[in-house]
Design a protein around this motif. Structure first.
Motif, short mmCIF file in Angstrom:
data_model
loop_
_atom_site.label_atom_id
_atom_site.label_comp_id
_atom_site.label_asym_id
_atom_site.label_seq_id
_atom_site.Cartn_x
_atom_site.Cartn_y
_atom_site.Cartn_z
N GLY A 1 -1.55 5.76 -44.82
CA GLY A 1 -0.10 6.11 -45.07
C GLY A 1 0.47 6.22 -44.17
O GLY A 1 2.07 6.64 -44.04
N ALA A 2 0.43 6.55 -42.95
CA ALA A 2 0.58 8.01 -42.22
C ALA A 2 1.39 7.08 -40.79
O ALA A 2 2.78 7.04 -40.51
N ARG A 3 0.35 6.29 -39.76
CA ARG A 3 0.92 5.52 -39.58
C ARG A 3 1.84 4.37 -39.43
O ARG A 3 2.67 3.68 -38.80
N SER A 4 1.42 3.46 -40.46
CA SER A 4 2.01 2.71 -41.88
C SER A 4 3.55 3.36 -41.59
O SER A 4 4.41 2.58 -41.84
N HIS A 5 3.72 4.61 -41.58
CA HIS A 5 5.33 5.38 -42.21
C HIS A 5 6.40 4.95 -41.11
O HIS A 5 7.49 4.67 -40.94
N ASP A 6 5.42 5.32 -39.48
CA ASP A 6 6.04 5.46 -38.47
C ASP A 6 6.52 4.05 -37.89
O ASP A 6 6.96 3.79 -37.72
N ALA A 7 5.43 2.64 -38.55
CA ALA A 7 5.99 1.59 -38.26
C ALA A 7 6.88 1.11 -38.86
O ALA A 7 7.78 0.21 -38.20
N ALA A 8 7.12 1.66 -40.12
CA ALA A 8 7.87 0.81 -41.19
C ALA A 8 9.01 1.71 -41.13
O ALA A 8 9.96 0.81 -40.45
N ALA A 9 9.27 2.80 -40.64
CA ALA A 9 10.67 3.72 -39.67
C ALA A 9 10.97 3.10 -39.08
O ALA A 9 12.27 1.96 -38.41
N LEU A 10 10.49 2.50 -37.22
CA LEU A 10 10.79 1.95 -36.22
C LEU A 10 11.35 0.48 -37.09
O LEU A 10 12.13 -0.27 -36.24
N ALA A 11 10.62 -0.55 -37.44
CA ALA A 11 10.88 -2.09 -37.96
C ALA A 11 12.12 -2.04 -38.85
O ALA A 11 12.45 -2.01 -38.27
N PHE A 12 12.28 -0.94 -39.54
CA PHE A 12 13.83 -0.44 -40.44
C PHE A 12 14.59 -0.41 -39.61
O PHE A 12 15.45 -1.24 -39.00
N ALA A 13 14.46 0.41 -38.58
CA ALA A 13 15.59 1.18 -36.73
C ALA A 13 15.92 -0.37 -36.11
O ALA A 13 17.17 0.32 -35.83
N ASN A 14 15.05 -1.12 -36.29
CA ASN A 14 15.84 -2.26 -35.63
C ASN A 14 15.41 -3.84 -36.34
O ASN A 14 15.08 -4.79 -35.65
N GLY A 15 15.98 -3.47 -37.58
CA GLY A 15 16.54 -4.97 -37.92
C GLY A 15 15.74 -5.23 -39.23
O GLY A 15 16.21 -6.21 -39.90
N TYR A 16 14.58 -4.65 -39.34
CA TYR A 16 14.70 -5.51 -40.45
C TYR A 16 14.25 -4.73 -41.71
O TYR A 16 14.05 -4.01 -42.17
N ARG A 17 15.18 -5.24 -42.71
CA ARG A 17 16.05 -3.98 -43.34
C ARG A 17 15.37 -4.52 -44.85
O ARG A 17 15.30 -3.53 -45.58
N GLN A 18 14.22 -5.06 -45.19
CA GLN A 18 13.57 -4.99 -46.55
C GLN A 18 11.35 -4.72 -45.28
O GLN A 18 10.58 -4.88 -45.67
#
Length: 150
Positions: free
Chosen positions: A99-116
């Motif tokens: 759940g650590a790397r996926s936390h970072d990936a989700a944050a990057l995606a959200f910051a780049n337009g992946y609102r969900q």
């Protein structure tokens, strides 16, 4: 209210309570329900090629390394690969070992337009047991959810 809607509301509340930099946090079991019930949903496994091959994978997941093995350096093409594989309007759930790397990936995606963008808590293998082994305490595998050997 559908089961998926209830799950999303819980995931949103977890994100708000923890001040997460993405839309929500899901348990592995909740992620499976969303995969079954929502039309525009994608699971992105951000572990390494070695983990996919030797530990196992979730069928039909998109596999995009967050860090590359063996040096565990951040994949400079992660966002480009994500944008080429996943619709930014999709519900996108990120999975790694714990759940650590996926936390970072989700944050990057959200910051780049992946609102969900969502993180899957516990990851594929979860925490170590008292013998130092993963895959038995919590996480995708311990929950008995569908996966295949790589």
């Amino acid at each position: 209210m559908s089961h998926a809607t209830t799950i999303l509301q819980h995931a949103y509340a977890r994100a708000e309570a923890s001040n997460l930099a993405y839309r929500g946090a899901l348990t592995p079991a909740e992620a499976v329900v969303l995969l079954a019930e929502l039309p525009n949903v994608k699971l992105v496994d951000v572990r390494t090629h070695a983990e996919w091959q030797f530990v196992g994978v979730v069928p039909e997941s998109e596999m995009i390394e967050w860090k590359t093995y063996p040096k565990m350096e951040t994949n400079p093409n992660f966002l480009t690969s994500l944008q080429g594989a996943v619709d930014p309007d999709a519900v996108v759930m990120f999975l790694c070992r714990t759940g650590a790397r996926s936390h970072d990936a989700a944050a990057l995606a959200f910051a780049n337009g992946y609102r969900q963008a969502f993180n899957i808590l516990e990851g594929f293998e979860g925490d170590k047991n008292t013998a130092g082994q993963r895959g038995q305490v919590n996480g995708w595998k311990a929950a008995g959810l569908l996966w295949t050997q790589g």
